[in-house]
Motif scaffolding. Structure first.
Motif, PDB file in Angstrom:
ATOM      1  N   LEU A 167       0.932  -0.963   0.338  1.00  0.00           N
ATOM      2  CA  LEU A 167      -0.171  -0.444   0.000  1.00  0.00           C
ATOM      3  C   LEU A 167       1.039   1.225  -0.222  1.00  0.00           C
ATOM      4  O   LEU A 167       1.642   2.356   1.010  1.00  0.00           O
ATOM      5  CB  LEU A 167      -1.338  -0.142   1.055  1.00  0.00           C
ATOM      6  N   SER A 168       1.008   1.557  -1.284  1.00  0.00           N
ATOM      7  CA  SER A 168       2.157   2.971  -1.245  1.00  0.00           C
ATOM      8  C   SER A 168       0.889   4.142  -1.666  1.00  0.00           C
ATOM      9  O   SER A 168       0.991   4.667  -2.588  1.00  0.00           O
ATOM     10  CB  SER A 168       2.720   2.872  -2.489  1.00  0.00           C
ATOM     11  N   ASP A 169       1.299   5.237   0.119  1.00  0.00           N
ATOM     12  CA  ASP A 169       0.272   6.450  -0.835  1.00  0.00           C
ATOM     13  C   ASP A 169      -1.102   6.261  -1.057  1.00  0.00           C
ATOM     14  O   ASP A 169      -1.696   6.700  -1.265  1.00  0.00           O
ATOM     15  CB  ASP A 169       0.931   7.094  -1.762  1.00  0.00           C
ATOM     16  N   VAL A 170      -1.992   5.661  -0.277  1.00  0.00           N
ATOM     17  CA  VAL A 170      -3.327   5.658  -0.271  1.00  0.00           C
ATOM     18  C   VAL A 170      -3.548   5.978   0.683  1.00  0.00           C
ATOM     19  O   VAL A 170      -4.751   6.088   0.383  1.00  0.00           O
ATOM     20  CB  VAL A 170      -3.991   3.993  -0.706  1.00  0.00           C
ATOM     21  N   VAL A 171      -2.862   6.214   1.752  1.00  0.00           N
ATOM     22  CA  VAL A 171      -4.361   6.035   3.296  1.00  0.00           C
ATOM     23  C   VAL A 171      -4.841   7.501   3.443  1.00  0.00           C
ATOM     24  O   VAL A 171      -5.401   7.854   4.700  1.00  0.00           O
ATOM     25  CB  VAL A 171      -3.012   5.515   4.702  1.00  0.00           C
ATOM     26  N   PHE A 172      -4.202   8.425   2.665  1.00  0.00           N
ATOM     27  CA  PHE A 172      -5.058   9.820   2.437  1.00  0.00           C
ATOM     28  C   PHE A 172      -5.952   9.433   1.973  1.00  0.00           C
ATOM     29  O   PHE A 172      -6.822  10.597   2.119  1.00  0.00           O
ATOM     30  CB  PHE A 172      -4.180  10.668   1.534  1.00  0.00           C
ATOM     31  N   ASN A 173      -7.277   8.553   1.507  1.00  0.00           N
ATOM     32  CA  ASN A 173      -8.416   8.745   1.210  1.00  0.00           C
ATOM     33  C   ASN A 173      -8.867   7.629   2.496  1.00  0.00           C
ATOM     34  O   ASN A 173      -9.517   6.531   2.751  1.00  0.00           O
ATOM     35  CB  ASN A 173      -8.229   7.503  -0.116  1.00  0.00           C
ATOM     36  N   HIS A 174      -9.380   8.330   2.987  1.00  0.00           N
ATOM     37  CA  HIS A 174      -9.645   8.552   4.725  1.00  0.00           C
ATOM     38  C   HIS A 174     -11.409   7.427   4.673  1.00  0.00           C
ATOM     39  O   HIS A 174     -11.047   6.771   5.861  1.00  0.00           O
ATOM     40  CB  HIS A 174     -10.087   9.644   5.652  1.00  0.00           C
ATOM     41  N   PHE A 218      -3.538  14.854   9.690  1.00  0.00           N
ATOM     42  CA  PHE A 218      -2.186  14.124   9.739  1.00  0.00           C
ATOM     43  C   PHE A 218      -2.824  13.280  10.335  1.00  0.00           C
ATOM     44  O   PHE A 218      -2.539  11.514  10.540  1.00  0.00           O
ATOM     45  CB  PHE A 218      -1.075  14.256  10.183  1.00  0.00           C
ATOM     46  N   HIS A 219      -3.537  13.335  11.415  1.00  0.00           N
ATOM     47  CA  HIS A 219      -4.278  12.502  12.765  1.00  0.00           C
ATOM     48  C   HIS A 219      -5.557  11.816  11.435  1.00  0.00           C
ATOM     49  O   HIS A 219      -4.960  10.271  12.665  1.00  0.00           O
ATOM     50  CB  HIS A 219      -4.656  13.174  13.385  1.00  0.00           C
ATOM     51  N   ARG A 220      -5.999  11.599  10.449  1.00  0.00           N
ATOM     52  CA  ARG A 220      -6.664  11.087   9.930  1.00  0.00           C
ATOM     53  C   ARG A 220      -5.743   9.375   9.111  1.00  0.00           C
ATOM     54  O   ARG A 220      -6.568   8.471   9.107  1.00  0.00           O
ATOM     55  CB  ARG A 220      -7.621  11.679   9.273  1.00  0.00           C
ATOM     56  N   SER A 256       6.494  17.083   4.379  1.00  0.00           N
ATOM     57  CA  SER A 256       7.993  16.162   3.737  1.00  0.00           C
ATOM     58  C   SER A 256       8.471  14.784   4.001  1.00  0.00           C
ATOM     59  O   SER A 256       8.799  14.091   3.914  1.00  0.00           O
ATOM     60  CB  SER A 256       9.170  17.337   3.872  1.00  0.00           C
ATOM     61  N   MET A 257       7.723  14.707   5.169  1.00  0.00           N
ATOM     62  CA  MET A 257       7.986  12.921   6.125  1.00  0.00           C
ATOM     63  C   MET A 257       7.323  12.004   4.776  1.00  0.00           C
ATOM     64  O   MET A 257       6.511  12.235   4.473  1.00  0.00           O
ATOM     65  CB  MET A 257       7.376  13.046   6.982  1.00  0.00           C
ATOM     66  N   VAL A 258       7.825  10.675   4.668  1.00  0.00           N
ATOM     67  CA  VAL A 258       7.585   9.553   4.336  1.00  0.00           C
ATOM     68  C   VAL A 258       7.546   8.560   6.107  1.00  0.00           C
ATOM     69  O   VAL A 258       8.304   8.391   6.073  1.00  0.00           O
ATOM     70  CB  VAL A 258       8.084   9.129   3.138  1.00  0.00           C
ATOM     71  N   TYR A 259       6.500   7.368   5.996  1.00  0.00           N
ATOM     72  CA  TYR A 259       6.057   6.806   7.275  1.00  0.00           C
ATOM     73  C   TYR A 259       6.671   5.913   6.326  1.00  0.00           C
ATOM     74  O   TYR A 259       5.394   5.672   5.280  1.00  0.00           O
ATOM     75  CB  TYR A 259       5.285   7.046   7.996  1.00  0.00           C
ATOM     76  N   GLY A 260       7.001   4.428   6.922  1.00  0.00           N
ATOM     77  CA  GLY A 260       6.429   2.984   6.679  1.00  0.00           C
ATOM     78  C   GLY A 260       6.423   1.813   7.586  1.00  0.00           C
ATOM     79  O   GLY A 260       6.616   2.613   8.573  1.00  0.00           O
ATOM     80  N   TYR A 261       5.322   1.368   7.648  1.00  0.00           N
ATOM     81  CA  TYR A 261       4.413   0.856   8.964  1.00  0.00           C
ATOM     82  C   TYR A 261       4.309  -1.061   8.105  1.00  0.00           C
ATOM     83  O   TYR A 261       4.313  -0.647   6.813  1.00  0.00           O
ATOM     84  CB  TYR A 261       3.209   0.798   9.374  1.00  0.00           C
ATOM     85  N   LYS A 276       5.037  22.445   5.303  1.00  0.00           N
ATOM     86  CA  LYS A 276       6.223  22.158   4.651  1.00  0.00           C
ATOM     87  C   LYS A 276       6.957  20.243   5.386  1.00  0.00           C
ATOM     88  O   LYS A 276       7.062  19.961   5.111  1.00  0.00           O
ATOM     89  CB  LYS A 276       7.255  22.871   4.283  1.00  0.00           C
ATOM     90  N   ASP A 277       7.221  21.108   6.615  1.00  0.00           N
ATOM     91  CA  ASP A 277       7.956  19.705   7.506  1.00  0.00           C
ATOM     92  C   ASP A 277       7.005  18.835   7.624  1.00  0.00           C
ATOM     93  O   ASP A 277       8.154  17.385   7.403  1.00  0.00           O
ATOM     94  CB  ASP A 277       8.385  20.033   9.069  1.00  0.00           C
ATOM     95  N   ILE A 278       5.613  18.688   8.068  1.00  0.00           N
ATOM     96  CA  ILE A 278       5.161  17.465   7.805  1.00  0.00           C
ATOM     97  C   ILE A 278       4.549  17.003   6.696  1.00  0.00           C
ATOM     98  O   ILE A 278       4.530  15.102   6.462  1.00  0.00           O
ATOM     99  CB  ILE A 278       3.462  18.084   8.484  1.00  0.00           C
TER     100      ILE A 278
END
Length: 265
Positions: A174-181, A216-218, A256-261, A252-254
């Motif tokens: 799942l690469s960059d799909v969780v934005f779709n809350h 971001f919390h979503r 720019s981050m990429v998180y992995g789980y 911008k700082d938020i």
């Protein structure tokens, strides 16, 4: 000249559309992912060039930071996560991580996105191009399956692509799909139903960027929902990249981050 001709003028002029009336669709573009030199083994490609759809409301026209980070991580851990494994990518876009899976000898790679004709045709194009450039075209092409799939729908159509004897996928990407809350529950249900139980090391690999800082919390709620469903959640990394979009400087700082789980049973 008749009165009609004087009013209407030349017929060709009357029915000719203004120069800016029709706007052609944006043409496809190309982007190249360069693998880290120290990870490239003999006879492997050092870069992967992907075609991107010209414009997509589903965001398939971009090669995302998260996709590159996903590819980097899989490249570094390919022997453990990918070799002889079954791999499913959901919301794949151009499918970059799936091609890294193929390079590391995954035995079956299933690439999916929303069943929109241009998106699926574009993935097929990239698979064909990858297979041709591998110089073992038939063997490589047979390793892949490409399909349109809507998250939360019956997973039988995805599981039919598994090799005989498999009870599910060893790795789901799942690469960059969780934005779709609004789709979190459907996405998690698909992962729950498709992930192998027989393989004790099967995982869902989730990589994302908080593109909308105030939400971001979503994004993070996805992982709370995963725990409620019964998944174990492990945070792997966070990396800082240049933001994909130029927006307000204070976020911008938020962005720019990429998180992995990892999610696992």
């Amino acid at each position: 000249m008749s009165d009609t001709e004087s009013v209407l003028g030349n017929g060709d002029e009357l029915f000719r559309e203004p120069d800016d009336f029709y706007k052609p669709e944006d043409p496809p573009s190309f982007d190249t992912y360069e693998r880290k030199p120290e990870l490239v083994r003999a006879s492997e490609p050092s870069e992967i060039t992907l075609r991107l759809v010209g414009k997509s409301p589903l965001w398939g026209h971009l090669l995302w930071n998260a996709s590159k980070v996903t590819a980097n991580y899989l490249d570094m851990h390919g022997s453990r996560l990918l070799a002889n494994k079954t791999v499913l990518e959901l919301g794949a876009g151009a499918g970059l991580p799936s091609f890294i899976a193929a390079i590391h000898d995954a035995k079956r790679v299933v690439i999916t996105d929303y069943p929109e004709a241009d998106l699926i045709a574009n993935i097929d194009y990239n698979v064909d191009q990858y297979a041709r450039e591998s110089h073992v075209e038939r063997t490589e092409r047979e390793r892949f399956r490409v399909a349109g799939y809507i998250w939360g729908n019956d997973t039988e159509q995805l599981c039919k692509f598994l090799p005989e004897g498999s009870d599910g996928y060893d790795l789901i990407i799942l690469s960059d799909v969780v934005f779709n809350h609004s789709e979190h529950s459907k996405l998690l249900a698909t992962c729950w139903n498709c992930l192998s139980r027989r393989n004790n090391d099967s995982k869902v690999f989730v990589v994302f960027t908080p593109h909308r800082a105030r939400l971001f919390h979503r994004d993070l709620q996805f992982f709370e929902d995963a725990i409620q469903l019964g998944f174990k959640v492990e945070k792997l990394f966070e990396e800082k990249w240049s933001p994909m979009f130029e927006e307000e400087e204070e976020t911008k700082d938020i962005r720019s981050m990429v998180y992995g789980y990892f999610l696992s049973f």
